[in-house]
Design a protein around this motif. Structure first.
Motif, short mmCIF file in Angstrom:
data_model
loop_
_atom_site.label_atom_id
_atom_site.label_comp_id
_atom_site.label_asym_id
_atom_site.label_seq_id
_atom_site.Cartn_x
_atom_site.Cartn_y
_atom_site.Cartn_z
N ILE A 69 0.87 -1.17 0.00
CA ILE A 69 0.00 0.00 0.00
C ILE A 69 0.91 1.23 0.00
O ILE A 69 1.81 1.35 0.83
CB ILE A 69 -0.91 0.01 1.24
N ILE A 70 0.67 2.14 -0.94
CA ILE A 70 1.47 3.36 -1.01
C ILE A 70 0.90 4.40 -0.06
O ILE A 70 -0.31 4.65 -0.05
CB ILE A 70 1.48 3.94 -2.44
N LEU A 71 1.78 5.01 0.73
CA LEU A 71 1.38 6.09 1.62
C LEU A 71 1.94 7.40 1.08
O LEU A 71 3.11 7.47 0.70
CB LEU A 71 1.91 5.86 3.04
N SER A 72 1.12 8.44 1.07
CA SER A 72 1.59 9.75 0.63
C SER A 72 2.52 10.37 1.65
O SER A 72 2.68 9.86 2.77
CB SER A 72 0.40 10.68 0.41
N LYS A 73 3.13 11.48 1.28
CA LYS A 73 3.85 12.27 2.27
C LYS A 73 2.82 12.76 3.29
O LYS A 73 1.81 13.36 2.92
CB LYS A 73 4.53 13.48 1.61
N PRO A 74 3.03 12.50 4.58
CA PRO A 74 2.02 12.86 5.58
C PRO A 74 2.15 14.29 6.07
O PRO A 74 3.19 14.92 5.94
CB PRO A 74 2.33 11.87 6.71
N THR A 75 1.08 14.78 6.67
CA THR A 75 1.17 16.00 7.45
C THR A 75 1.62 15.59 8.85
O THR A 75 1.96 14.44 9.10
CB THR A 75 -0.18 16.72 7.52
N ALA A 76 1.61 16.53 9.78
CA ALA A 76 2.03 16.23 11.14
C ALA A 76 0.99 15.32 11.80
O ALA A 76 -0.13 15.76 12.08
CB ALA A 76 2.21 17.51 11.93
N LEU A 77 1.37 14.06 12.03
CA LEU A 77 0.47 13.10 12.67
C LEU A 77 1.12 12.60 13.96
O LEU A 77 2.31 12.30 13.99
CB LEU A 77 0.21 11.92 11.73
N SER A 78 0.32 12.52 15.01
CA SER A 78 0.83 12.04 16.29
C SER A 78 0.85 10.52 16.31
O SER A 78 0.24 9.86 15.46
CB SER A 78 -0.06 12.56 17.43
N SER A 79 1.52 9.96 17.31
CA SER A 79 1.52 8.51 17.47
C SER A 79 0.10 7.99 17.67
O SER A 79 -0.26 6.92 17.18
CB SER A 79 2.40 8.11 18.65
N GLN A 80 -0.71 8.75 18.39
CA GLN A 80 -2.10 8.35 18.60
C GLN A 80 -2.86 8.30 17.28
O GLN A 80 -3.65 7.39 17.03
CB GLN A 80 -2.79 9.32 19.56
#
Length: 280
Positions: A69-80
């Motif tokens: 599964i390809i994941l895009s460049k993320p924004t700021a995401l927390s561990s939660q």
């Protein structure tokens, strides 16, 4: 608060996520390039999904290949946020074969999913995504760039076979032959030629509005350390910029310091670490 949304319509998915992906075409070259190449007449992707955080897109997930599964460049995401995403995936997506994406987020997500499913997460490859806006170096060898044609098939087939072996993506000679035919017919495969002998190759793929990606960079072992790959990629990159692309991008294996050095000398700058993780 996050929201996980899955899509059934390719058109609706493109409309929803394209502007988000286009904010960084080079970093998202794999997902965006594959997405833009598809139409409703093609086979339905295995997964089209997005993670929303406070009503803003935070991550796009897309799968057409059975192994990842390809994941895009993320924004700021927390561990939660990542743990909640992992929980949603485990509950709604089966099977989950693996991920390719930005190293930190992808690693954390894979760890959560592997623990939830009781599977082993294995690192398949670690790469750096590079982006170039201007070629820096000049050509060093007495050669020329030319388009690969049908009569080059025998050489290119062997090179593709060896390239895939070295990049831990093994395929059979028959599969390499089919791939060679496809790339030659597509017209974006080039080679560096010295004294009427092909000594290095490169291909262009996944064009987006402003970016195009270089791949299948390969030089046979007996022609290495002569500057051929550098000249091949450098000249090809300049020609792609001359076509009107504002940037070019490429993936480089982090375990190969030579190729990473060559790309930096040409003018490629690292923009994101990428990792491929598969579940066993």
């Amino acid at each position: 608060m996050i929201r996980f949304a899955k899509y059934e319509s390719l058109t609706a998915f493109k409309k929803e996520v394209s502007s988000f992906l286009e904010q960084d075409e080079a970093a998202n070259n794999l997902l965006l390039g594959v997405l833009q190449s598809l139409s409703e007449q093609d086979a339905t992707p295995l997964l089209m999904a997005a993670l929303w955080k406070n009503d803003d897109l935070g991550l796009v997930l897309f799968q057409t290949h059975p192994k990842q599964i390809i994941l895009s460049k993320p924004t700021a995401l927390s561990s939660q946020d990542i743990h909640e995403l992992g929980q949603k995936l485990v509950q709604t997506v089966q099977p989950i074969p693996g991920f390719i994406g930005e190293k930190k987020i992808t690693t954390e997500l894979a760890l959560y999913v592997s623990q939830a499913l009781g599977t082993h997460a294995k690192i398949h490859m670690e790469q750096t995504i590079y982006k170039l806006e201007k070629v820096k170096n000049t050509l060093q060898t007495n050669g020329k760039l030319r388009r690969v044609i049908a009569s080059d098939h025998a050489v290119i087939k062997e090179w593709i076979y060896q390239f895939c072996q070295e990049t831990n993506q093994p395929l059979s000679l028959d599969e390499a032959s089919i791939k060679a035919t496809f790339l030659i017919n597509k017209g974006n495969l080039v080679a560096w030629e010295v004294n009427e002998e092909l000594v290095s190759m490169a291909s262009a793929t996944r064009p987006t509005q402003h970016n195009i990606t270089i791949s299948y960079v390969y030089t046979p072992s007996n022609q290495r350390k002569k500057g051929y790959a550098s000249d091949c990629v450098s000249d090809f990159t300049q020609r792609l910029l001359d076509r009107g692309y504002q940037t070019t991008s490429l993936y480089a294996d982090q375990s190969n310091p030579t190729s990473n050095y060559v790309y930096r000398q040409i003018g490629y700058e690292p923009i994101m670490d990428s990792i491929v993780i598969q579940f066993q």
